[in-house]
Design a protein around this motif. Sequence first.
Motif, PDB file in Angstrom:
ATOM      1  N   PHE A 167      -0.045 -56.092  60.626  1.00  0.00           N
ATOM      2  CA  PHE A 167       1.188 -56.470  60.562  1.00  0.00           C
ATOM      3  C   PHE A 167       1.385 -57.649  59.887  1.00  0.00           C
ATOM      4  CE2 PHE A 167       4.855 -58.302  62.466  1.00  0.00           C
ATOM      5  CZ  PHE A 167       5.765 -57.334  62.461  1.00  0.00           C
ATOM      6  N   GLU A 207       8.014 -60.283  58.395  1.00  0.00           N
ATOM      7  CA  GLU A 207       8.979 -59.820  57.536  1.00  0.00           C
ATOM      8  C   GLU A 207       9.510 -61.044  56.798  1.00  0.00           C
ATOM      9  OE1 GLU A 207      11.738 -57.883  60.165  1.00  0.00           O
ATOM     10  OE2 GLU A 207      13.259 -57.822  58.745  1.00  0.00           O
ATOM     11  N   PRO A 235      10.244 -53.630  58.067  1.00  0.00           N
ATOM     12  CA  PRO A 235       9.948 -52.449  58.784  1.00  0.00           C
ATOM     13  C   PRO A 235      11.284 -51.430  58.607  1.00  0.00           C
ATOM     14  CG  PRO A 235      10.050 -54.090  60.349  1.00  0.00           C
ATOM     15  CD  PRO A 235      10.176 -54.681  58.868  1.00  0.00           C
ATOM     16  N   SER A 277      11.901 -48.666  61.387  1.00  0.00           N
ATOM     17  CA  SER A 277      12.307 -49.436  62.715  1.00  0.00           C
ATOM     18  C   SER A 277      13.880 -49.562  62.808  1.00  0.00           C
ATOM     19  CB  SER A 277      11.307 -50.317  63.044  1.00  0.00           C
ATOM     20  OG  SER A 277      10.145 -50.490  62.826  1.00  0.00           O
ATOM     21  N   TYR A 278      14.408 -50.258  61.915  1.00  0.00           N
ATOM     22  CA  TYR A 278      15.681 -50.543  61.834  1.00  0.00           C
ATOM     23  C   TYR A 278      16.620 -49.143  61.630  1.00  0.00           C
ATOM     24  CZ  TYR A 278      15.210 -55.479  60.955  1.00  0.00           C
ATOM     25  OH  TYR A 278      14.783 -56.811  60.765  1.00  0.00           O
ATOM     26  N   LYS A 328      15.635 -46.222  62.676  1.00  0.00           N
ATOM     27  CA  LYS A 328      15.445 -45.685  64.252  1.00  0.00           C
ATOM     28  C   LYS A 328      16.433 -46.260  64.955  1.00  0.00           C
ATOM     29  CE  LYS A 328      11.184 -43.335  64.131  1.00  0.00           C
ATOM     30  NZ  LYS A 328       9.598 -43.494  64.530  1.00  0.00           N
ATOM     31  N   THR A 329      16.350 -47.840  64.956  1.00  0.00           N
ATOM     32  CA  THR A 329      17.390 -48.599  65.829  1.00  0.00           C
ATOM     33  C   THR A 329      18.897 -48.038  65.679  1.00  0.00           C
ATOM     34  OG1 THR A 329      15.902 -50.136  65.787  1.00  0.00           O
ATOM     35  CG2 THR A 329      18.059 -50.645  66.726  1.00  0.00           C
ATOM     36  N   LYS A 367       4.578 -55.400  68.010  1.00  0.00           N
ATOM     37  CA  LYS A 367       4.721 -56.090  66.378  1.00  0.00           C
ATOM     38  C   LYS A 367       5.602 -55.189  65.802  1.00  0.00           C
ATOM     39  CE  LYS A 367      -0.147 -57.295  66.363  1.00  0.00           C
ATOM     40  NZ  LYS A 367      -1.507 -57.052  65.806  1.00  0.00           N
ATOM     41  N   GLY A 368       6.893 -55.812  65.429  1.00  0.00           N
ATOM     42  CA  GLY A 368       7.844 -55.101  64.979  1.00  0.00           C
ATOM     43  C   GLY A 368       9.133 -55.786  64.903  1.00  0.00           C
ATOM     44  N   ILE A 369      10.061 -55.057  64.622  1.00  0.00           N
ATOM     45  CA  ILE A 369      11.375 -55.959  64.772  1.00  0.00           C
ATOM     46  C   ILE A 369      11.369 -56.994  65.618  1.00  0.00           C
ATOM     47  CG2 ILE A 369      13.747 -55.922  64.363  1.00  0.00           C
ATOM     48  CD1 ILE A 369      13.607 -52.977  63.588  1.00  0.00           C
ATOM     49  N   GLN A 387      16.368 -54.639  70.755  1.00  0.00           N
ATOM     50  CA  GLN A 387      16.884 -53.502  70.373  1.00  0.00           C
ATOM     51  C   GLN A 387      15.793 -52.607  69.599  1.00  0.00           C
ATOM     52  OE1 GLN A 387      20.074 -53.492  68.033  1.00  0.00           O
ATOM     53  NE2 GLN A 387      21.349 -52.256  69.551  1.00  0.00           N
ATOM     54  N   GLY A 388      15.220 -53.508  68.797  1.00  0.00           N
ATOM     55  CA  GLY A 388      13.967 -52.812  68.152  1.00  0.00           C
ATOM     56  C   GLY A 388      12.875 -52.280  68.958  1.00  0.00           C
ATOM     57  N   GLN A 405      12.902 -49.216  70.877  1.00  0.00           N
ATOM     58  CA  GLN A 405      12.926 -48.001  70.344  1.00  0.00           C
ATOM     59  C   GLN A 405      11.443 -47.231  70.471  1.00  0.00           C
ATOM     60  OE1 GLN A 405      15.451 -46.528  68.630  1.00  0.00           O
ATOM     61  NE2 GLN A 405      16.504 -48.329  69.475  1.00  0.00           N
TER      62      GLN A 405
END
Lengths: 443, 282
Positions: free
Chosen positions: A365, A368, A425, A428-429, A431-432, B123-125, B129-130, B133
């Motif tokens: 990971f 971002e 990512p 992920s955005y 999908k959100t 680990k991600g947004i 909200q992220g 998901q």
Amino acid sequence: MNMHVLEVLGLRHRTGVHPPARKSARSKAIEHMPLASKVILPLQQHIGACAKAAVKRGDEVKVGQVIAESDGFVSAPIHATISGTVKQITTITSPVTGQPVPAIIIESDGKDEWIELAPADPENLSNEQILTRIQNAGIVGMGGATFPTHVKLKPPPQKHIHTLIVNGAECEPYITADDRLMLEEADRIIAGLKIVMQVLSVTRAHIAIEDNKPQAIERMRKALAQLSPPERITVVAVAARYPMGAEKTLVKSILHAEVPEGGLPMDVGALVQNVATLAAIYDAVTLGKPLVERVVTVAGMVSEPKNLIARFGTAASSLIELCGEPDTSIDQMIFGGPMMGIAQPSYDSPIIKGTNCVLLNRSDFRDEHSCIRCGRCIDSCPMGLMPLMFVNCVKKGEYETLPNYHIANCVECGACAYNCPANIPLVSYIKTGKTELQKRGVK
Amino acid sequence: MSTQTVLSVGLLTLIGFVAGTVIFLASKFLPKEDKSLEEAARIREFLPGADCGACGYPGCFAYAQAVAKDRQVFVNHPCPTLAQDKEGMHRLEDYLGLKAKNKVGKKAVVHCTGKSEALADYKGINTCQGAAQVASGYKECPYGCLGLGDCVTVCPTGAISINNERKVAIVDWETCIGCGLCVSACPQNLIELMPANMPQYLGCNYRAARDIVGRKRCPDGCIHCKICVKVSQEGEVTWDETKDLPSFDKEYCLTATAAIEKCPRHIIKKTAAYREMSTISD
């Protein structure tokens, strides 16, 4: 004109990405894994309505017995995959959605007793009978999307289907389950293909295989040559480029037709079926065998990657045990490939109908950064979208703007995120954004 | 001087003269600025200026305009943010010469104590909200607070903070103005607006109806034993059948002391209003 030539001349825009294939289990023959002592069977292994439990705690079950009946039209029954006793009906975290789903836990009696199978000759069966057999066998799309096959094979009467496309592209890195199946079970696949062609009454079929699997292409061609009378089935070697195995990409590269936004391949007269699904259809229709097992590739940071036939509900950890020493730095287990697969919360997550690969790796990971609007996501998008705009809109909360950029067309393949130099990512955005749109009831 | 120069200078002068005349006439004969705008600007001076939208109007000026047009708007729906500030309310009431009804403000509560253990590293947004998901978040309890601060981002007064140890949002009732922006920002639907004199709330959103056994997932999870309903007097606590959780009376805001004490999980949390009330009765 040949697509490659057009690409070289710059007349056709090349989309998609080219991740390293890393198909380390390619040369490993498919092995049956020993039966598990316990299986956990989630009642939702398909898209659509969750199946309803049909057994009680303490019931004795045999392999192939229906333990949960389908509830609704878009649904599929679940069968016992080992013989033994129903130990518990509980709730687990779904390996696909991550949402709580009901599940049945069966403890093995070690006998592996099957229910009585009813073989039949597909040529003597009516279409309705074949579809019923497919539905009762609980067959779903085994490429990963797990859409109930009997629904897919019953297109609305106004849609005319003229071509069947068999998806043997297997474009995700690491996965070799379909590749090995084509090498070892080509006859089963073609028998399944003929059944589907009979049901849909189509005469034309293409078997699409990425050109990095020359052996599989060879094997399928040989199997087709033995058919008598010969059918109008061709093996098409498609360019090895991710996401070639996505339905819409396949239709575009083989039939040169664009599936309309929000539509399905059937809107342009095509129907796509995965090779593993076809083999399962053969089992169900000709042998009367319900879907209880599948080929799963175990790959990644293990010393002996393998292709195993695993019964559904087997814990992933028992597959990993068979594949040698896992690397100590593994901190992630993914069901599916590295591009679209889903990271699992536990090594005991059960194998389900859509699990084609158990991938062990180290998550890399990266933080971002801000979008620099370089447009590499646009270059890589197989659907010709502008993924950066989705991220923009989601970050600002402007969900209503998303349909203007045709978010419904996104297949969530992850090519944009793979290509992003800022490590955004994107999927992920997206999908959100899709979830938020659904909440707001915007189509 | 060429004729061209003369012509252009003359033309420009002419245009300037004509335009000036038009402006003069317009200022003389067209109706003056809307009177209510001046009035709205004056009312706006009394408002908190947070532009939070809690009143239902898009910002303080829009609310002031509505009040300027119709004073009853203020009487029936006083600015909920101003309602927190008694002196400010008095000043506006004095200016308008009216008394507002429903002066009790609203406060946000988070129905989670954050005790549920993390199931996996997320680990991600970096937004709730992220995270929502993926597997309804990363905690054992799929309904719990994710602690990534979507509510903190939207809060106009900085009333929400995140407890990093438990990964849970905490609302400071002193600074909360009850605007409700956090309610819509929370993907887990954990935040609710309560009357400011509500003495207690439930620190859990664990619905048995959703078919998961609470006690396994979180040491603070509601076990749906309904003892709070049994021990309390009528009207204090009712059982919300759709959520399968206790709910407290929002109209009279009764104190359910017995329920708070008897709850085996100690998840009926006292609010600032409870403490105030108990000091009064002492």
